[in-house]
Scaffold this motif. Structure first.
Motif, mmCIF file in Angstrom:
data_model
loop_
_atom_site.group_PDB
_atom_site.id
_atom_site.type_symbol
_atom_site.label_atom_id
_atom_site.label_comp_id
_atom_site.label_asym_id
_atom_site.label_seq_id
_atom_site.Cartn_x
_atom_site.Cartn_y
_atom_site.Cartn_z
ATOM 1 N N ILE A 1 -25.376 4.330 19.327
ATOM 2 C CA ILE A 1 -24.154 3.544 19.372
ATOM 3 C C ILE A 1 -24.731 1.717 19.334
ATOM 4 N N ASN A 2 -24.066 1.186 18.250
ATOM 5 C CA ASN A 2 -24.223 -0.119 18.329
ATOM 6 C C ASN A 2 -23.011 -0.707 19.093
ATOM 7 N N ILE A 3 -22.985 -1.516 20.113
ATOM 8 C CA ILE A 3 -22.090 -2.105 20.866
ATOM 9 C C ILE A 3 -21.775 -3.668 20.394
ATOM 10 N N GLU A 4 -20.950 -3.984 19.708
ATOM 11 C CA GLU A 4 -20.845 -5.446 19.523
ATOM 12 C C GLU A 4 -20.031 -6.174 20.514
ATOM 13 N N LEU A 5 -20.703 -6.990 21.313
ATOM 14 C CA LEU A 5 -19.913 -7.927 22.434
ATOM 15 C C LEU A 5 -18.994 -9.029 21.546
ATOM 16 N N LYS A 6 -17.706 -8.479 21.581
ATOM 17 C CA LYS A 6 -16.875 -9.429 20.476
ATOM 18 C C LYS A 6 -16.315 -10.296 21.578
ATOM 19 N N GLY A 7 -15.673 -9.852 22.873
ATOM 20 C CA GLY A 7 -15.025 -10.649 23.589
ATOM 21 C C GLY A 7 -15.908 -11.542 24.535
ATOM 22 N N LYS A 8 -15.383 -12.522 25.320
ATOM 23 C CA LYS A 8 -16.139 -13.201 26.269
ATOM 24 C C LYS A 8 -16.314 -12.331 27.492
ATOM 25 N N ASN A 9 -17.164 -12.566 28.068
ATOM 26 C CA ASN A 9 -17.592 -11.784 29.379
ATOM 27 C C ASN A 9 -17.900 -10.369 29.276
ATOM 28 N N THR A 10 -18.406 -10.111 28.047
ATOM 29 C CA THR A 10 -18.644 -8.541 27.771
ATOM 30 C C THR A 10 -19.862 -8.085 28.229
ATOM 31 N N SER B 1 -25.165 -5.767 19.928
ATOM 32 C CA SER B 1 -25.142 -6.948 19.071
ATOM 33 C C SER B 1 -23.966 -7.890 19.186
ATOM 34 N N SER B 2 -24.248 -9.064 18.795
ATOM 35 C CA SER B 2 -23.023 -10.034 18.872
ATOM 36 C C SER B 2 -23.347 -11.144 18.076
ATOM 37 N N PHE B 3 -22.380 -12.007 17.515
ATOM 38 C CA PHE B 3 -22.492 -13.315 17.192
ATOM 39 C C PHE B 3 -22.387 -14.417 18.482
ATOM 40 N N GLN B 4 -22.042 -14.032 19.494
ATOM 41 C CA GLN B 4 -22.141 -14.986 20.548
ATOM 42 C C GLN B 4 -23.519 -14.959 21.310
ATOM 43 N N GLN B 5 -24.097 -16.237 20.979
ATOM 44 C CA GLN B 5 -25.480 -16.083 21.658
ATOM 45 C C GLN B 5 -25.469 -16.113 23.174
ATOM 46 N N VAL B 6 -24.450 -16.529 23.479
ATOM 47 C CA VAL B 6 -24.296 -16.621 25.153
ATOM 48 C C VAL B 6 -24.325 -15.153 25.728
ATOM 49 N N GLU B 7 -23.596 -14.383 25.311
ATOM 50 C CA GLU B 7 -23.382 -13.014 25.648
ATOM 51 C C GLU B 7 -24.686 -12.157 25.533
ATOM 52 N N LEU B 8 -25.565 -12.450 24.315
ATOM 53 C CA LEU B 8 -26.819 -11.807 24.297
ATOM 54 C C LEU B 8 -27.685 -12.475 25.148
ATOM 55 N N VAL C 1 -29.249 -9.584 16.692
ATOM 56 C CA VAL C 1 -28.418 -10.842 16.377
ATOM 57 C C VAL C 1 -27.775 -10.892 14.990
ATOM 58 N N LEU C 2 -26.436 -11.074 15.049
ATOM 59 C CA LEU C 2 -25.545 -10.953 13.978
ATOM 60 C C LEU C 2 -25.668 -12.421 13.444
ATOM 61 N N THR C 3 -25.422 -12.482 12.194
ATOM 62 C CA THR C 3 -25.472 -13.775 11.453
ATOM 63 C C THR C 3 -24.711 -13.700 10.187
ATOM 64 N N LYS C 4 -23.939 -14.437 10.005
ATOM 65 C CA LYS C 4 -23.497 -14.747 8.548
ATOM 66 C C LYS C 4 -23.677 -16.272 8.119
ATOM 67 N N ALA C 5 -24.816 -16.576 8.670
ATOM 68 C CA ALA C 5 -25.293 -17.965 8.223
ATOM 69 C C ALA C 5 -26.598 -18.223 7.676
ATOM 70 N N SER C 6 -27.642 -17.413 8.440
ATOM 71 C CA SER C 6 -29.029 -17.744 8.031
ATOM 72 C C SER C 6 -29.832 -16.753 8.622
ATOM 73 N N VAL C 7 -30.796 -15.888 8.098
ATOM 74 C CA VAL C 7 -31.754 -14.969 8.551
ATOM 75 C C VAL C 7 -32.848 -15.662 9.275
ATOM 76 N N ALA C 8 -33.322 -16.847 8.960
ATOM 77 C CA ALA C 8 -34.462 -17.581 9.551
ATOM 78 C C ALA C 8 -33.785 -18.308 10.739
ATOM 79 N N GLU C 9 -32.545 -18.619 10.802
ATOM 80 C CA GLU C 9 -31.948 -19.293 12.098
ATOM 81 C C GLU C 9 -31.762 -17.890 13.193
ATOM 82 N N ILE D 1 -34.765 -14.206 23.165
ATOM 83 C CA ILE D 1 -34.103 -13.008 23.966
ATOM 84 C C ILE D 1 -34.917 -11.574 23.318
ATOM 85 N N LYS D 2 -36.007 -11.759 22.895
ATOM 86 C CA LYS D 2 -37.162 -10.871 22.537
ATOM 87 C C LYS D 2 -36.317 -9.588 21.728
ATOM 88 N N SER D 3 -35.520 -10.081 20.989
ATOM 89 C CA SER D 3 -34.700 -9.145 20.094
ATOM 90 C C SER D 3 -35.479 -8.817 18.720
#
Length: 230
Positions: A102-111, A136-143, A157-165, A173-175
């Motif tokens: 199961i891949n749980i994406e932390l979508k909301g805040k404080n998840t 997983s998450s786009f929200q770095q704070v939650e990860l 780490v979810l990204t729609k911007a850059s694999v390198a970043e 976070i040792k992901s």
């Protein structure tokens, strides 16, 4: 044990066939023998984790307003796409019952905190292992919060911007898992990421040409609304 040469994840269950993030959609994905199922979570007003993608109820339900401002009791009375119920994370875990990752994406805040508690409880009390989970998450704070709470939980780490970043942040976070939008990928950056020890799971890959291209690039996994087509 993987069921497919490329790891197949059902996106929000089997979103291409049934209402996303519902138990019925998850059931459909399981019928396709997926390697994993991706879902999204928010914390509702009474503290439970509910499985829902949007921050608001308007698109998918007969309710209105923010998910996080409704109690679980209120959310359970709503209907998704006219006929389905919003499940909790624990509803979903009970149904999957270790049949796949199961891949749980932390979508909301404080998840992060509540998700970490539930993951640990299922490992301690229900025979799950850390390998059964990806957070997983786009929200770095939650990860970052998840990493601080429990460094054993696999993070992506979810990204729609850059694999390198994404890789640069993943190191903090040792992901070892990157989830890039498929449009970011090439043979070169997939191979580079893998040479650095990262798994690449591309999203959201639905049409035959893109599926074929992702396989040619050698991605580790494909996240799809139509997992039976992979």
């Amino acid at each position: 044990m993987l069921k497919h040469p490329v790891r197949v994840f059902g996106h929000r269950g089997a979103k291409g066939y049934l209402a996303e993030n519902t138990l019925e959609s998850i059931e459909k994905a399981l019928s396709f023998q997926v390697d994993g199922i991706e879902i999204d979570v928010h914390v509702c007003a009474t503290g439970e984790l509910v499985v829902f993608h949007d921050f608001t109820l308007d698109r998918m339900t007969n309710g209105v307003g923010e998910v996080g401002k409704h109690s679980l009791e209120e959310l359970k009375k709503l209907r998704v796409n006219g006929g389905f119920q919003i499940p909790t994370l624990e509803d979903v875990l009970k149904r999957i019952n270790k049949e796949c990752i199961i891949n749980i994406e932390l979508k909301g805040k404080n998840t992060a905190s509540r998700t970490s508690e539930i993951v640990e409880a299922y490992i301690r009390n229900h025979g799950w292992t850390y390998k059964d989970f990806i957070i997983s998450s786009f929200q770095q704070v939650e990860l970052e919060k998840t990493f601080q709470i429990n460094k054993n939980i696999p993070l992506a780490v979810l990204t729609k911007a850059s694999v390198a970043e994404a890789i640069t942040f993943a190191k903090t976070i040792k992901s070892k898992i990157i989830h890039p939008n498929f449009a970011l990928l090439s043979t070169d950056n997939v191979k580079f990421a893998q040479s650095q020890g990262y798994q690449i799971n591309a999203w959201t890959v639905n049409d035959a040409d893109t599926i074929s291209r992702m396989k040619t690039y050698g991605v580790d996994g494909i996240i799809s609304d139509v997992p039976d087509k992979i």
